[in-house]
Design an enzyme around this catalytic site. Structure first.
Site, PDB file in Angstrom:
ATOM      1  N   LYS A  89     -23.582  16.123 -57.655  1.00  0.00           N
ATOM      2  CA  LYS A  89     -25.170  16.136 -58.382  1.00  0.00           C
ATOM      3  C   LYS A  89     -26.142  16.418 -58.823  1.00  0.00           C
ATOM      4  O   LYS A  89     -27.158  16.371 -58.602  1.00  0.00           O
ATOM      5  CB  LYS A  89     -24.597  14.493 -58.722  1.00  0.00           C
ATOM      6  CG  LYS A  89     -23.000  13.846 -58.906  1.00  0.00           C
ATOM      7  CD  LYS A  89     -23.134  12.369 -58.544  1.00  0.00           C
ATOM      8  CE  LYS A  89     -22.082  12.230 -59.601  1.00  0.00           C
ATOM      9  NZ  LYS A  89     -20.846  12.060 -59.163  1.00  0.00           N
ATOM     10  N   GLU A 111     -29.054   4.222 -62.215  1.00  0.00           N
ATOM     11  CA  GLU A 111     -28.063   3.244 -62.016  1.00  0.00           C
ATOM     12  C   GLU A 111     -27.062   4.350 -61.055  1.00  0.00           C
ATOM     13  O   GLU A 111     -26.633   5.285 -60.865  1.00  0.00           O
ATOM     14  CB  GLU A 111     -27.172   3.081 -63.214  1.00  0.00           C
ATOM     15  CG  GLU A 111     -26.840   3.545 -63.722  1.00  0.00           C
ATOM     16  CD  GLU A 111     -26.912   5.181 -64.404  1.00  0.00           C
ATOM     17  OE1 GLU A 111     -28.012   5.321 -64.832  1.00  0.00           O
ATOM     18  OE2 GLU A 111     -25.789   5.219 -64.472  1.00  0.00           O
ATOM     19  N   SER A 377     -15.916  19.872 -56.393  1.00  0.00           N
ATOM     20  CA  SER A 377     -16.437  19.155 -56.921  1.00  0.00           C
ATOM     21  C   SER A 377     -17.928  19.083 -55.858  1.00  0.00           C
ATOM     22  O   SER A 377     -18.703  18.342 -55.427  1.00  0.00           O
ATOM     23  CB  SER A 377     -16.222  17.922 -57.520  1.00  0.00           C
ATOM     24  OG  SER A 377     -15.632  17.123 -57.450  1.00  0.00           O
TER      25      SER A 377
HETATM   26  C1  LIG Z   1     -19.714  12.196 -59.516  1.00  0.00           C
HETATM   27  C2  LIG Z   1     -18.398  13.016 -58.913  1.00  0.00           C
HETATM   28  C3  LIG Z   1     -17.879  13.012 -59.257  1.00  0.00           C
HETATM   29  C4  LIG Z   1     -17.332  12.575 -60.805  1.00  0.00           C
HETATM   30  O1  LIG Z   1     -18.778  13.186 -61.876  1.00  0.00           O
HETATM   31  P1  LIG Z   1     -18.765  14.160 -62.957  1.00  0.00           P
HETATM   32  O2  LIG Z   1     -19.413  13.369 -63.816  1.00  0.00           O
HETATM   33  O3  LIG Z   1     -17.337  13.932 -64.395  1.00  0.00           O
HETATM   34  O4  LIG Z   1     -18.211  15.299 -63.080  1.00  0.00           O
HETATM   35  C5  LIG Z   1     -16.631  13.989 -59.222  1.00  0.00           C
HETATM   36  N1  LIG Z   1     -16.740  14.661 -57.901  1.00  0.00           N
HETATM   37  C6  LIG Z   1     -17.653  14.540 -57.222  1.00  0.00           C
HETATM   38  C7  LIG Z   1     -17.757  14.886 -55.645  1.00  0.00           C
HETATM   39  C8  LIG Z   1     -18.152  13.777 -57.672  1.00  0.00           C
HETATM   40  O5  LIG Z   1     -19.728  12.504 -56.723  1.00  0.00           O
END
Ligand SMILES: *Cc1c(COP(=O)(O)O)cnc(C)c1O
Length: 393
Positions: A89, A111, A377
């Site tokens: 993020k 938000e 992610s």
């Molecule tokens: C917020 C988050 C997501 C989901 O958000 P996307 O916009 O779909 O990427 C996925 N993995 C992690 C670790 C997150 O913090």
């Protein structure tokens, strides 16, 4: 087929800017300036310097030997979990705060649902010395206490949204209201590829650094920038967009998005938008969302707070409709098992969002020489309580 946004802000049938008239000036200012600003050499230089020195990019593309053996393929993990603050993020919040500075804004609002985007925003505001307010549903503040305190430690004011269900949707409404009242000095940082145009495209461009790096890293490791598969979880869709972006026009690369099936697609407790959703307007854009017959947004459910969203970004709606991306879902239990499996095979405890992408390995058939990239992610530190409560390890 064109998978990126057109002049009017649409991806095929999806996208646009469905906003109250009072937000027009804010959105118009962004729409007119974002491309020029992000293409300025000085912007690119500062963006990449911060991604390198502050975020820790490029993140490794790491071959997963034991997982590869188990699933008979060449599996690589793109380690967004190693970014500062523990997930992808921050790529987007760095980009947006630099943009806000160049637009002459002094204040930031955001938000947050689970608090991850709030923390990434609070982090870059501290870095840049900008005042920050994060709106968060009061119920979410109770459920995500550590992230609330992280934001406060970073100097951000966390304001509870007390209307409706007191969750993400209500926080979004409060943030919009704030922005309408403070258009001149405030920038609103949206955390995924959602919201009115130009947000989905802007966030996609900032996150596209992920696939830019994968191409270079695969060239080095496999002698070829193109994998056979790229897998990523989809909440709003920003980490998946980042991992897919530079492969969209290369149709021989199979792109797979993984949604949260919660307790099962037909259980009434899921966030499997492509399986259950219909076109409608959510958070300012036309997209696919889970809704009742008369158009009320259905409350989503997933064990993972980051996938607990009733829609997907408009680009993903288009990628689904055109068949360019295959969408699969994983239940809570499948994801939790996959999270434990990654921990035991590779020594990496993933975020539970990411664990949904891992769960798909069990549902796929690969050839032994297939190169598979999974976008990792985020890391699992924030989810320890959920792992403990689930308990089966
Ligand atoms: C917020 C988050 C997501 C989901 O958000 P996307 O916009 O779909 O990427 C996925 N993995 C992690 C670790 C997150 O913090």
């Amino acid at each position: 087929m064109d998978y990126t946004v057109n002049e009017q802000g649409y991806y095929g049938n999806f996208g646009g800017a469905y906003i109250p008239e009072m937000l027009y000036p804010n959105i118009e200012e962004l729409r007119e300036s974002y491309m020029n600003i992000i293409h300025e050499p000085s912007f690119q230089e500062q963006f990449h310097q911060l991604l390198r020195d502050y975020v820790g990019r490029p993140t490794p593309l790491c071959f997963a030997p034991r997982l590869s053996e188990r699933y008979s393929a060449r599996i690589y993990l793109k380690r967004e979990d190693l970014c500062h603050t523990g997930a992808h993020k921050i790529n987007n919040t760095i980009g947006q705060i630099l943009l806000a500075k160049r637009l002459g804004k002094q204040k930031i609002i955001a938000e947050t649902g689970a608090g991850q985007h709030g923390v990434a925003t609070a982090t870059v505001c501290a870095l840049m010395g900008m005042e920050c307010i994060v709106y968060m549903g009061q119920l979410d503040m109770e459920r995500q206490r550590p992230n609330v305190e992280r934001m406060r430690i970073l100097g951000t004011k966390v304001v509870p949204a007390t209307s409706g269900n007191m969750t993400l949707k209500d926080a979004t409404n409060e943030a919009m209201r704030h922005w309408i009242n403070h258009p001149a000095d405030t920038h609103y940082i949206i955390g995924s590829v959602v919201g009115p145009h130009p947000y989905p495209d802007m966030v996609a461009r900032f996150q596209s650094v992920i696939s830019e790096e994968i191409k270079a890293q695969l060239t080095e490791k496999e002698g070829n920038p193109f994998p056979d598969y790229v897998l990523a979880c989809v909440g709003g869709g920003s980490n998946a967009t980042g991992a897919f972006y530079h492969y969209l026009d290369h149709e021989h690369v199979h792109l797979i998005g993984v949604e949260a099936a919660g307790k099962g697609i037909d259980s009434g407790a899921s966030a499997a938008t492509t399986a259950l959703g219909k076109p409608g307007v959510l958070h300012g854009s036309k997209t696919l969302l889970m809704q009742t017959g008369d158009g009320q947004v259905v409350e989503p459910y997933s064990i993972s707070a980051g996938l607990d969203y009733p829609g997907i970004g408009p680009m993903h709606a288009h990628l689904f409709e055109t068949g360019r991306v295959q969408f699969i879902s994983a239940t809570d239990d499948e994801a939790m098992q996959a999270g434990i499996e990654l921990s035991r095979t590779e020594g990496i405890i993933p975020a539970i969002e990411t664990a949904h992408a891992m769960a798909v390995l069990k549902k796929m058939e690969f050839d032994t020489d297939d190169v598979v990239v999974i976008n990792l992610s985020g890391r699992g530190d924030k989810d320890l309580e959920t792992y403990i409560r689930w308990g089966k390890y």
